[in-house]
Design a protein around this motif. Sequence first.
Motif, PDB file in Angstrom:
ATOM      1  N   ILE A  66     -28.952   6.392  14.746  1.00  0.00           N
ATOM      2  CA  ILE A  66     -29.824   5.328  15.255  1.00  0.00           C
ATOM      3  C   ILE A  66     -30.756   5.868  16.338  1.00  0.00           C
ATOM      4  CG2 ILE A  66     -29.869   3.122  16.483  1.00  0.00           C
ATOM      5  CD1 ILE A  66     -27.101   2.567  15.128  1.00  0.00           C
ATOM      6  N   ARG A  67     -30.204   6.630  17.271  1.00  0.00           N
ATOM      7  CA  ARG A  67     -31.003   7.172  18.373  1.00  0.00           C
ATOM      8  C   ARG A  67     -32.023   8.183  17.865  1.00  0.00           C
ATOM      9  NH1 ARG A  67     -31.971   5.451  23.507  1.00  0.00           N
ATOM     10  NH2 ARG A  67     -29.796   4.951  23.775  1.00  0.00           N
ATOM     11  N   ALA A  68     -31.663   9.011  16.881  1.00  0.00           N
ATOM     12  CA  ALA A  68     -32.603   9.978  16.311  1.00  0.00           C
ATOM     13  C   ALA A  68     -33.760   9.256  15.622  1.00  0.00           C
ATOM     14  CB  ALA A  68     -31.888  10.903  15.332  1.00  0.00           C
ATOM     15  N   ALA A  69     -33.452   8.181  14.895  1.00  0.00           N
ATOM     16  CA  ALA A  69     -34.511   7.399  14.242  1.00  0.00           C
ATOM     17  C   ALA A  69     -35.444   6.775  15.276  1.00  0.00           C
ATOM     18  CB  ALA A  69     -33.889   6.320  13.359  1.00  0.00           C
ATOM     19  N   THR A  70     -34.883   6.318  16.389  1.00  0.00           N
ATOM     20  CA  THR A  70     -35.703   5.750  17.469  1.00  0.00           C
ATOM     21  C   THR A  70     -36.630   6.811  18.037  1.00  0.00           C
ATOM     22  OG1 THR A  70     -33.960   4.177  18.018  1.00  0.00           O
ATOM     23  CG2 THR A  70     -35.609   4.609  19.723  1.00  0.00           C
ATOM     24  N   ARG A 140     -30.284   5.383   8.764  1.00  0.00           N
ATOM     25  CA  ARG A 140     -30.331   4.410   9.856  1.00  0.00           C
ATOM     26  C   ARG A 140     -30.037   3.008   9.329  1.00  0.00           C
ATOM     27  NH1 ARG A 140     -33.222   0.215  10.856  1.00  0.00           N
ATOM     28  NH2 ARG A 140     -33.477  -0.509  12.957  1.00  0.00           N
ATOM     29  N   ASN A 141     -30.663   2.640   8.218  1.00  0.00           N
ATOM     30  CA  ASN A 141     -30.444   1.316   7.633  1.00  0.00           C
ATOM     31  C   ASN A 141     -29.005   1.135   7.150  1.00  0.00           C
ATOM     32  OD1 ASN A 141     -33.031   0.519   8.184  1.00  0.00           O
ATOM     33  ND2 ASN A 141     -33.814   0.943   6.138  1.00  0.00           N
ATOM     34  N   ASN A 142     -28.391   2.201   6.655  1.00  0.00           N
ATOM     35  CA  ASN A 142     -26.992   2.116   6.249  1.00  0.00           C
ATOM     36  C   ASN A 142     -26.084   1.809   7.436  1.00  0.00           C
ATOM     37  OD1 ASN A 142     -27.433   2.589   3.529  1.00  0.00           O
ATOM     38  ND2 ASN A 142     -27.180   4.798   3.716  1.00  0.00           N
ATOM     39  N   VAL A 143     -26.406   2.365   8.586  1.00  0.00           N
ATOM     40  CA  VAL A 143     -25.602   2.110   9.789  1.00  0.00           C
ATOM     41  C   VAL A 143     -25.896   0.711  10.326  1.00  0.00           C
ATOM     42  CG1 VAL A 143     -25.212   2.785  12.189  1.00  0.00           C
ATOM     43  CG2 VAL A 143     -25.420   4.548  10.422  1.00  0.00           C
ATOM     44  N   VAL A 144     -27.169   0.394  10.504  1.00  0.00           N
ATOM     45  CA  VAL A 144     -27.569  -0.847  11.176  1.00  0.00           C
ATOM     46  C   VAL A 144     -27.355  -2.079  10.305  1.00  0.00           C
ATOM     47  CG1 VAL A 144     -29.525  -2.071  12.184  1.00  0.00           C
ATOM     48  CG2 VAL A 144     -29.202   0.336  12.669  1.00  0.00           C
ATOM     49  N   HIS A 145     -27.742  -2.018   9.047  1.00  0.00           N
ATOM     50  CA  HIS A 145     -27.713  -3.208   8.191  1.00  0.00           C
ATOM     51  C   HIS A 145     -26.476  -3.329   7.313  1.00  0.00           C
ATOM     52  CE1 HIS A 145     -31.711  -4.213   9.480  1.00  0.00           C
ATOM     53  NE2 HIS A 145     -32.158  -3.030   9.119  1.00  0.00           N
ATOM     54  N   ARG A 146     -25.810  -2.209   7.058  1.00  0.00           N
ATOM     55  CA  ARG A 146     -24.640  -2.254   6.172  1.00  0.00           C
ATOM     56  C   ARG A 146     -23.341  -1.942   6.900  1.00  0.00           C
ATOM     57  NH1 ARG A 146     -28.819   0.165   3.824  1.00  0.00           N
ATOM     58  NH2 ARG A 146     -29.844  -1.022   2.202  1.00  0.00           N
ATOM     59  N   GLY A 147     -23.447  -1.574   8.193  1.00  0.00           N
ATOM     60  CA  GLY A 147     -22.260  -1.323   9.000  1.00  0.00           C
ATOM     61  C   GLY A 147     -21.489  -0.069   8.618  1.00  0.00           C
TER      62      GLY A 147
END
Length: 190
Positions: A66-70, A140-147
């Motif tokens: 998440i932080r790398a994507a930011t 990132r989406n797998n972490v944020v939106h799919r947990g």
Amino acid sequence: MKKCNKRRHWDKIYAALQFCPLQLRKTLKYCPGLVDHYSTLEEKICSNWDKTIELMKRGEFSTVIIRAATTVELAANLLVKYEFQHNRKLPEHFVDNLMMWANGLMGKVDRLLLPIYKNTDSENALKEVKKRSKDINDERNNVVHRGQFKAKKTAEKVLKEAEFIVNKFAKLSGSQLTVSSVITDEKKDI
């Protein structure tokens, strides 16, 4: 019981006082004597990258992604602002609205950067960035939106891709900024 309420009351006041400098930093362009730790995009990129590396050292691999994507999106902002404000002399508020409209890294690359760099030497570099950023965005989406939780190997891959993209965006924007995904045990002096 009253003691607990008093404490809650003071906690709210304390939290409000902590918020004040943040609010001032958001609303004031420049105020002599006010320390703004995030006065430039380059400083934000460096700060986020340092936090990313620290998270990697601590083994928080999902948060690293998440932080790398930011950090990559902040680097995209650097290039957009450089090209639109510095080179094209567009007003800051207009460029900020364009970035909000583009919505995210892929939007900024597809809707703002690729069209403006079409038929230039930088177009191929941006196409490579787009290809590499898709992996970061998907993870990132797998972490944020799919947990989903991520393993060290995935975090290392994303970190390497993010390093390439941030450095490429910085180079295209004329910045001297560079980041490295090399993990060391030494502490930084702050």
